[in-house]
Design a protein around this motif. Structure first.
Motif, mmCIF file in Angstrom:
data_model
loop_
_atom_site.group_PDB
_atom_site.id
_atom_site.type_symbol
_atom_site.label_atom_id
_atom_site.label_comp_id
_atom_site.label_asym_id
_atom_site.label_seq_id
_atom_site.Cartn_x
_atom_site.Cartn_y
_atom_site.Cartn_z
ATOM 1 N N ALA A 164 0.814 -1.211 0.000
ATOM 2 C CA ALA A 164 0.000 0.000 0.000
ATOM 3 C C ALA A 164 0.848 1.263 0.000
ATOM 4 O O ALA A 164 0.562 2.230 -0.715
ATOM 5 N N HIS A 165 1.936 1.281 0.807
ATOM 6 C CA HIS A 165 2.720 2.509 0.920
ATOM 7 C C HIS A 165 3.512 2.831 -0.335
ATOM 8 O O HIS A 165 3.921 3.976 -0.536
ATOM 9 N N LYS A 166 3.701 1.850 -1.211
ATOM 10 C CA LYS A 166 4.419 2.091 -2.458
ATOM 11 C C LYS A 166 3.484 2.457 -3.616
ATOM 12 O O LYS A 166 3.940 2.807 -4.704
ATOM 13 N N GLY A 167 2.174 2.358 -3.383
ATOM 14 C CA GLY A 167 1.223 2.872 -4.365
ATOM 15 C C GLY A 167 1.009 2.004 -5.586
ATOM 16 O O GLY A 167 0.676 2.526 -6.660
ATOM 17 N N ALA A 168 1.140 0.695 -5.442
ATOM 18 C CA ALA A 168 0.903 -0.183 -6.587
ATOM 19 C C ALA A 168 -0.546 -0.102 -7.061
ATOM 20 O O ALA A 168 -0.823 -0.115 -8.271
ATOM 21 N N TYR A 169 -1.491 -0.029 -6.122
ATOM 22 C CA TYR A 169 -2.906 0.048 -6.483
ATOM 23 C C TYR A 169 -3.188 1.353 -7.230
ATOM 24 O O TYR A 169 -3.900 1.365 -8.255
ATOM 25 N N GLU A 170 -2.633 2.448 -6.745
ATOM 26 C CA GLU A 170 -2.813 3.735 -7.422
ATOM 27 C C GLU A 170 -2.179 3.730 -8.816
ATOM 28 O O GLU A 170 -2.699 4.367 -9.746
ATOM 29 N N ALA A 171 -1.081 3.001 -8.967
ATOM 30 C CA ALA A 171 -0.457 2.869 -10.291
ATOM 31 C C ALA A 171 -1.399 2.144 -11.253
ATOM 32 O O ALA A 171 -1.530 2.528 -12.425
ATOM 33 N N ALA A 172 -2.063 1.097 -10.760
ATOM 34 C CA ALA A 172 -3.017 0.372 -11.606
ATOM 35 C C ALA A 172 -4.198 1.264 -11.982
ATOM 36 O O ALA A 172 -4.680 1.230 -13.120
ATOM 37 N N ALA A 173 -4.653 2.091 -11.035
ATOM 38 C CA ALA A 173 -5.759 3.004 -11.320
ATOM 39 C C ALA A 173 -5.365 4.015 -12.401
ATOM 40 O O ALA A 173 -6.155 4.329 -13.307
ATOM 41 N N PHE A 174 -4.133 4.538 -12.316
ATOM 42 C CA PHE A 174 -3.659 5.482 -13.330
ATOM 43 C C PHE A 174 -3.578 4.793 -14.697
ATOM 44 O O PHE A 174 -4.028 5.349 -15.713
ATOM 45 N N ALA A 175 -2.992 3.607 -14.740
ATOM 46 C CA ALA A 175 -2.853 2.899 -16.005
ATOM 47 C C ALA A 175 -4.225 2.595 -16.610
ATOM 48 O O ALA A 175 -4.418 2.692 -17.832
#
Length: 333
Positions: A164-175
């Protein structure tokens, strides 16, 4: 100058019978920093003893200690007789005080175990540790360890711990908003988090696990952009996560790959010039994602910026200045 470099001894996740080496087989931010700094120090004429990473390849000027027993570590350092010991392990592998001066680079959040003669990798990390006068030296990059590629493939990349702290989920949302596939590369030690990411973005996120060697450099070099969307929550040590140094930013830039980052920790300090920083409240619509990607700097621009700011020879000279201060008996907090 003779220097002993102490690395935290970690097992290699893909094969726990091995230790993470310098350079690392796969994931290993501190090990990449050490490998690149050693490159610069050797080119500057130093002799280095590497401790804490058995199995690492030795080379001219670089000696590798094979043992992790505390008594053996102390004996190896004593036999080497360095001018300075450089600890990257937050004291995890540092022997009791010896006759040699010690400097310590902090790679984590919060207050380091050993504050005397500390070195920080960003101003944000230094503030978070409660220090205001200790040196800040950026993470180095050696372009010879990277693969520069001007023409990019049509995918985005997340590379790091899948947490969570590295933002993998947010990266997927952006992609997903950008309509591009996301390759997710790195260790996953929280299976529920990875499962949620893949369930919510099944046609966007492709988890490929830890990647090392040539495959890793190609993956970074071919990406249209790398996503470093660190978050302030979900860190491994409790409390707010303040991104300390972000090794992957300089690596990506030296590969000609621009960076799309959050405003967490060090990222607003280092990303301008090699990419763009998104406000934490930014709403990423398809239109916004397209505009962000179209506004990124070129491969040549980010390469030049990376070498000018973080080239391994430049960073090695900054460290040598600090080593000389410690060798003269200076102390700072």
């Amino acid at each position: 100058m003779k220097l002993a470099m102490i690395i935290p001894p970690y097992r290699y996740g893909a094969d726990p019978t091995q230790w993470i080496t310098v350079p690392p087989q796969g994931y290993g931010g501190i090990q990449w920093v050490a490998a690149t700094l050693i490159d610069g120090l050797l080119e500057a004429g130093c002799e280095v003893l590497l401790v804490g990473a058995p199995g690492s390849p030795a080379r001219s000027g670089l000696n590798v200690s094979a043992s992790l027993e505390p008594g053996d570590i102390r004996a190896a350092i004593d036999d080497f007789n360095p001018a300075v010991v450089h600890d990257h392990s937050n004291t995890a592998a540092l022997p009791p005080e010896g006759p040699w001066p010690v400097v310590s680079t902090h790679h984590l959040n919060g207050v380091p175990e050993r504050r005397e003669n500390g070195i920080y990798v960003s101003a944000a990390q230094r503030r978070n540790a409660g220090s205001f006068t200790a040196p800040v030296i950026r993470l180095p990059v050696n372009p010879e360890r990277c693969l520069f590629q001007e023409e990019k493939d049509d995918y985005l990349l997340f590379m790091g711990r899948v947490s969570a702290h590295k933002g993998a989920y947010e990266a997927a949302a952006f992609a997903h908003a950008a309509g591009l596939p996301l390759k997710v590369a790195g260790p996953s030690w929280e299976p529920e988090y990875l499962e949620r990411l893949l369930a919510d973005y099944p046609h966007t996120a492709d988890y490929i696990g830890e990647v090392g060697g040539r495959a890793r450099t190609e993956l970074i070099a071919r990406a249209r952009a790398i996503l470093v969307l660190s978050q302030t929550w979900g860190g491994p040590f409790g409390g707010p996560w303040v991104e300390p140094g972000a090794t992957v930013v300089s690596e990506a830039a030296a590969s000609g790959t621009p960076v799309i980052a959050s405003s967490n920790g060090c990222l607003p300090e280092i990303v301008p010039g090699v990419g763009t920083v998104l406000p934490s409240t930014a709403e990423i619509t398809p239109t916004a994602a397209t505009e962000i990607l179209d506004g990124l700097p070129t491969a040549q621009e980010v390469l030049k910026t990376a070498v000018d700011r973080w080239g391994h020879l430049k960073i090695a000279q900054e460290y040598l200045t600090v080593y000389e201060r410690a060798a003269r008996g200076e102390r700072w907090m």
